[in-house]
Design a protein around this motif. Structure first.
Motif, PDB file in Angstrom:
ATOM      1  N   PHE A  66       0.828  -1.071  -0.063  1.00 21.62           N
ATOM      2  CA  PHE A  66      -0.027  -0.013  -0.025  1.00 21.62           C
ATOM      3  C   PHE A  66       0.943   1.261   0.135  1.00 21.62           C
ATOM      4  CE2 PHE A  66      -2.732   3.160   1.640  1.00 21.62           C
ATOM      5  CZ  PHE A  66      -4.150   2.977   1.351  1.00 21.62           C
ATOM      6  N   MET A  67       0.890   1.991  -1.179  1.00 20.34           N
ATOM      7  CA  MET A  67       1.896   3.008  -1.347  1.00 20.34           C
ATOM      8  C   MET A  67       1.208   4.297  -1.541  1.00 20.34           C
ATOM      9  SD  MET A  67       4.858   1.074  -3.699  1.00 20.34           S
ATOM     10  CE  MET A  67       5.647   2.451  -4.017  1.00 20.34           C
ATOM     11  N   ILE A  68       1.823   5.459  -0.868  1.00 24.63           N
ATOM     12  CA  ILE A  68       0.980   6.731  -1.191  1.00 24.63           C
ATOM     13  C   ILE A  68       2.275   7.759  -1.447  1.00 24.63           C
ATOM     14  CG2 ILE A  68      -0.053   8.410  -0.032  1.00 24.63           C
ATOM     15  CD1 ILE A  68      -1.745   6.319   1.444  1.00 24.63           C
ATOM     16  N   ARG A  69       2.139   8.486  -2.358  1.00 20.08           N
ATOM     17  CA  ARG A  69       3.180   9.550  -2.494  1.00 20.08           C
ATOM     18  C   ARG A  69       2.254  10.785  -2.406  1.00 20.08           C
ATOM     19  NH1 ARG A  69       6.365   9.827  -8.147  1.00 20.08           N
ATOM     20  NH2 ARG A  69       4.148  10.973  -8.690  1.00 20.08           N
ATOM     21  N   ALA A  70       2.620  11.676  -1.501  1.00 15.43           N
ATOM     22  CA  ALA A  70       1.906  13.048  -1.375  1.00 15.43           C
ATOM     23  C   ALA A  70       2.691  13.944  -0.679  1.00 15.43           C
ATOM     24  CB  ALA A  70       0.878  12.575  -0.183  1.00 15.43           C
ATOM     25  N   ASP A  71       3.423  14.572  -1.738  1.00 14.83           N
ATOM     26  CA  ASP A  71       4.536  15.665  -0.955  1.00 14.83           C
ATOM     27  C   ASP A  71       4.019  16.879  -0.121  1.00 14.83           C
ATOM     28  OD1 ASP A  71       7.145  16.561  -1.617  1.00 14.83           O
ATOM     29  OD2 ASP A  71       6.323  18.371  -2.471  1.00 14.83           O
ATOM     30  N   GLY A  72       2.568  16.904  -0.249  1.00 22.45           N
ATOM     31  CA  GLY A  72       2.113  18.034   0.584  1.00 22.45           C
ATOM     32  C   GLY A  72       1.601  17.349   2.007  1.00 22.45           C
ATOM     33  N   GLY A  73       1.839  16.037   2.184  1.00 23.32           N
ATOM     34  CA  GLY A  73       1.636  15.356   3.432  1.00 23.32           C
ATOM     35  C   GLY A  73       0.390  14.615   3.511  1.00 23.32           C
ATOM     36  N   VAL A  74       0.316  13.716   4.315  1.00 23.99           N
ATOM     37  CA  VAL A  74      -0.968  12.970   4.605  1.00 23.99           C
ATOM     38  C   VAL A  74      -1.599  13.247   6.025  1.00 23.99           C
ATOM     39  CG1 VAL A  74      -1.744  10.534   4.765  1.00 23.99           C
ATOM     40  CG2 VAL A  74       0.024  10.985   3.029  1.00 23.99           C
TER      41      VAL A  74
ATOM     42  N   ILE B 277      -4.682  12.242   8.656  1.00 24.82           N
ATOM     43  CA  ILE B 277      -5.871  11.549   9.043  1.00 24.82           C
ATOM     44  C   ILE B 277      -6.636  12.193  10.079  1.00 24.82           C
ATOM     45  CG2 ILE B 277      -6.206   9.229  10.199  1.00 24.82           C
ATOM     46  CD1 ILE B 277      -3.744   8.268   8.978  1.00 24.82           C
ATOM     47  N   ASN B 278      -7.745  12.430   9.931  1.00 16.53           N
ATOM     48  CA  ASN B 278      -8.752  13.307  10.897  1.00 16.53           C
ATOM     49  C   ASN B 278      -8.345  14.787  10.776  1.00 16.53           C
ATOM     50  OD1 ASN B 278     -10.290  11.148  11.611  1.00 16.53           O
ATOM     51  ND2 ASN B 278      -8.997  10.495  13.290  1.00 16.53           N
ATOM     52  N   THR B 279      -7.475  15.042   9.979  1.00 13.19           N
ATOM     53  CA  THR B 279      -6.865  16.646  10.066  1.00 13.19           C
ATOM     54  C   THR B 279      -6.161  16.764   8.713  1.00 13.19           C
ATOM     55  OG1 THR B 279      -5.608  18.295  11.216  1.00 13.19           O
ATOM     56  CG2 THR B 279      -4.771  16.061  11.138  1.00 13.19           C
ATOM     57  N   ALA B 280      -5.996  18.030   8.475  1.00 18.05           N
ATOM     58  CA  ALA B 280      -5.115  18.410   7.260  1.00 18.05           C
ATOM     59  C   ALA B 280      -3.755  18.120   7.785  1.00 18.05           C
ATOM     60  CB  ALA B 280      -5.411  19.790   6.665  1.00 18.05           C
ATOM     61  N   PRO B 281      -2.537  17.943   6.888  1.00 20.61           N
ATOM     62  CA  PRO B 281      -1.134  17.643   6.869  1.00 20.61           C
ATOM     63  C   PRO B 281      -0.569  19.040   7.692  1.00 20.61           C
ATOM     64  CG  PRO B 281      -1.781  16.816   5.036  1.00 20.61           C
ATOM     65  CD  PRO B 281      -2.898  17.478   5.417  1.00 20.61           C
ATOM     66  N   ASP B 282       0.070  18.720   8.665  1.00 22.59           N
ATOM     67  CA  ASP B 282       0.530  19.991   9.315  1.00 22.59           C
ATOM     68  C   ASP B 282       2.226  20.002   9.410  1.00 22.59           C
ATOM     69  OD1 ASP B 282       0.929  22.361  11.040  1.00 22.59           O
ATOM     70  OD2 ASP B 282       0.389  21.328  12.803  1.00 22.59           O
ATOM     71  N   ASN B 283       2.841  20.422   8.478  1.00 22.21           N
ATOM     72  CA  ASN B 283       4.348  20.438   8.468  1.00 22.21           C
ATOM     73  C   ASN B 283       5.019  19.038   8.775  1.00 22.21           C
ATOM     74  OD1 ASN B 283       4.265  23.282   7.891  1.00 22.21           O
ATOM     75  ND2 ASN B 283       3.935  23.323  10.278  1.00 22.21           N
ATOM     76  N   ALA B 284       4.249  18.120   8.394  1.00 15.42           N
ATOM     77  CA  ALA B 284       4.918  16.561   8.302  1.00 15.42           C
ATOM     78  C   ALA B 284       4.453  15.994   7.341  1.00 15.42           C
ATOM     79  CB  ALA B 284       4.368  16.019   9.640  1.00 15.42           C
ATOM     80  N   ALA B 285       5.245  14.782   6.963  1.00 18.27           N
ATOM     81  CA  ALA B 285       4.727  13.904   6.041  1.00 18.27           C
ATOM     82  C   ALA B 285       3.456  13.354   6.303  1.00 18.27           C
ATOM     83  CB  ALA B 285       5.894  12.754   5.813  1.00 18.27           C
ATOM     84  N   LEU B 286       3.381  12.727   7.670  1.00 15.57           N
ATOM     85  CA  LEU B 286       2.007  12.122   8.126  1.00 15.57           C
ATOM     86  C   LEU B 286       1.792  12.930   9.380  1.00 15.57           C
ATOM     87  CD1 LEU B 286      -0.243  10.120   8.217  1.00 15.57           C
ATOM     88  CD2 LEU B 286       1.462   8.658   9.517  1.00 15.57           C
ATOM     89  N   THR B 287       0.308  13.274   9.445  1.00 18.63           N
ATOM     90  CA  THR B 287      -0.338  14.138  10.507  1.00 18.63           C
ATOM     91  C   THR B 287      -1.594  13.265  10.875  1.00 18.63           C
ATOM     92  OG1 THR B 287       0.468  16.220   9.722  1.00 18.63           O
ATOM     93  CG2 THR B 287      -1.203  16.461  11.461  1.00 18.63           C
ATOM     94  N   VAL B 288      -1.387  12.828  12.286  1.00 13.98           N
ATOM     95  CA  VAL B 288      -2.754  12.204  12.668  1.00 13.98           C
ATOM     96  C   VAL B 288      -3.258  12.848  13.895  1.00 13.98           C
ATOM     97  CG1 VAL B 288      -3.506   9.952  13.601  1.00 13.98           C
ATOM     98  CG2 VAL B 288      -1.641   9.858  12.014  1.00 13.98           C
TER      99      VAL B 288
END
Length: 582
Positions: free
Chosen positions: A308-316, A318-329
């Motif tokens: 399961f691969m995701i390329r998202a230069d703007g970040g990913v 979960i339950n929120t918009a990305p916040d200066n990180a590759a993954l924001t939960v």
């Protein structure tokens, strides 16, 4: 001024009843259309006069004109029945001239003649373009009774093909709609192209490939877009230049995507699941999911099955918009942990693990993992081994709450260190020592005598112990013997939780550890004792020195008096005796 839209169609009910079995009999038709009177939809009763010709221009009418009187026109729409003579029905093409008048007026010819095909109408191949009624689906349909495709054309170009039926493989038919260039390969059945496609030749990745949609295997589906291809049970929803070649693979849209593995998925921009040739196996990267953004980083390609691969230069997010990180939960309701990582295989040395590597390396870097066999959380590094064998534990926290280990699993103390520990400044560990938290405070008496009972030693660790602790250097160390130390400070010796190498885990084989802090405090007390003795001795010496100085002064005075007396005696003796020459 009149404007009319003309249609000449058979009354479906009469077609069914008469069947036009006898061409010499007159057939009943409906003349239907719309009429504008002075720029507005006509309303009321009008008369129509219909004249039929063999050509668009010139010639005489083939039969006398047919007049339709008192035809009701409602909001510009009218219907009127008429009979066509057999001679007219037999012709392939007729040219119809229409004249119209309102009540009390004169007939006004409408501009131009329109072509009609009465023979086609009589043959039963026309449908009412505004709908039919009284039909029977078992006998009334659009299509063929032989196994040929039904072709739809626009501007004399094929825009739709239905069928033929595969009578061997489950009666599956092809459905191809959209561009005339859309195609299903020969021998393929059950394929579907719902639309899209183009005749442009500049939309492929090289600028010279066709933009038509294509299905090249059984039961493939392309819903739209252009330049898309679907294979066996594959599906492409739309987009451009997408290839769902893997069995039962899916591409919902996007651009330049490839779903090459069985039951694989690709979407976005240049997301690639490898096919069999690229993966070097029989079916490609099966079950893999790849989604790629439009960051311009080129192809984003799977490397194996079930990824399961995701390329998202703007970040990913979960339950929120990305916040200066590759993954924001984010935790929305404070009900669940933000992230949960675990291994479903039960007790496993490499249970749920998080690896943080360098430059895309598979292992080299750091890790956080839970060892479900030892029930410990470990934070450490890996020197780059292809497996976890080179994992080096730096911080170990057991689930039993014993403590934290640096380089080892703690077994007894709140903090245990494998090897040496150092600080950047020359200070000792701090400890709470407030008078308000102490009771039964007593001075340390006989400290010097206590210290004299201790035996400081130098030593080397045994080979077996060093083998159990590879970080220990074979050199001389300085400490005390725990068993001897316990005779002086019994509360400062305890079991370490470790056992003698090679011995069973039993109390008598427990390795003892010492707390030398009591010896340090006792050494302070002994120093004070020595200091007090030195002070008393110094006072005694000072008093003795004062006494001696007084004695010395007294003796000096006595010597002086004695010297004076001798001088007096000498003078007296000189006066009684003759003076002797000197």
């Amino acid at each position: 001024m009149y404007h009319i839209v003309r249609q000449l169609i058979p009354t479906l009910m009469l077609i069914v009843a008469l069947g036009f079995a006898l061409p010499t009999q007159g057939a009943s038709f409906v003349y239907r259309g719309s009429l504008n009177d002075r720029g507005a939809p006509a309303q009321g009763e009008y008369a129509f006069r219909l004249s039929f010709y063999a050509a668009e221009f010139g010639t005489e009418a083939l039969v006398p004109a047919i007049t339709l009187d008192a035809v009701p026109v409602t909001y510009g729409v009218f219907n009127a029945e008429l009979e066509l003579a057999p001679a007219l029905q037999a012709r392939d093409t007729l040219w119809l001239q229409v004249e119209v008048r309102d009540a009390g007026g004169t007939f006004v010819p409408l501009d131009g003649r329109s072509a009609v095909e009465p023979s086609a109408v009589v043959g039963g191949v026309c449908w009412d373009t505004t709908g039919n009624s009284g039909t029977n689906p078992s006998t009334n349909f659009i299509g063929h009774t032989d196994n040929q495709p039904v072709v739809l054309r626009s501007n004399n170009l094929i825009v739709g093909t239905l069928g033929p039926i595969d009578l061997i493989n489950g009666f599956a038919a092809d459905v191809v709609l959209g561009s005339p260039l859309n195609s299903v390969d020969a021998g393929i059945f059950g394929a579907t192209i719902c639309g899209g496609g183009s005749s442009r030749l500049d939309c492929g990745p090289g600028g010279n490939t066709s933009c038509a949609n294509e299905v090249d295997n059984l039961f493939g589906t392309v819903s739209g877009g252009y330049g898309n291809h679907a294979g066996f049970h594959g599906a492409v929803g739309g987009g451009r230049s997408n290839v769902a070649s893997g069995e039962s693979s899916t591409i919902p849209g996007g651009e330049l995507n490839q779903a090459g593995g069985r039951s694989s998925f690709a979407a976005g921009y240049r997301a690639k699941v490898r096919n069999a040739a690229q993966a070097g196996n029989s079916s490609g990267d099966d079950g893999s999911f790849v989604w790629a953004d439009m960051s311009g980083a080129g192809d984003f390609v799977s490397t194996g099955n079930n990824q399961f691969m995701i390329r998202a230069d703007g970040g990913v997010g979960i339950n929120t918009a990305p916040d200066n990180a590759a993954l924001t939960v984010a935790d929305m309701f404070n009900a669940l942990p933000l992230v949960r990582i675990y291994n479903t295989s039960g007790d496993d040395v490499d249970g749920g693990a998080l690896r943080i590597t360098e430059n895309g390396a598979a292992f080299s870097g750091g890790f956080i993992k839970y060892n479900s066999a030892g029930n410990t959380l470990t934070i450490g590094t890996n020197i780059g081994s292809v497996d976890a064998s080179s994992d080096v534990a730096k911080i170990v926290i057991p689930r039993n709450g014993v403590g934290v280990g640096i380089g080892r699993a703690p077994v007894t103390n709140a903090l245990e260190v494998e090897g040496n520990a150092s600080k950047t400044t020359a200070t000792a560990w701090l400890a709470n020592s407030d008078a308000r938290i102490k009771r039964d405070v007593a001075p340390v008496d006989g400290a010097l005598d206590t210290l004299m009972r201790l035996r400081p030693v130098s030593f080397r660790y045994t080979d077996a112990y060093r083998a159990a602790h590879p970080g220990i250097v074979d050199q001389r160390y300085y400490n005390v013997i725990a068993q001897e130390f316990a005779e002086v400070f019994p509360d400062a010796v305890r079991r370490s939780g470790e056992f003698l190498p090679g011995a069973k885990a039993a109390p008598e084989n427990a390795i003892l550890q010492v707390d030398v802090h009591p010896a340090l405090i006792t050494a302070i007390a002994a120093t004070q004792e020595l200091a007090m003795k030195d002070e008393a001795q110094a006072e005694h010496l000072e008093a003795e020195n004062v006494r001696l100085r007084a004695d010395n002064a007294r003796m000096q005075r006595q010597l002086q008096r004695l010297a004076q007396r001798l001088d007096a005696i000498e003078v007296e003796m000189q006066g009684r005796s003759p003076q002797r020459p000197r």
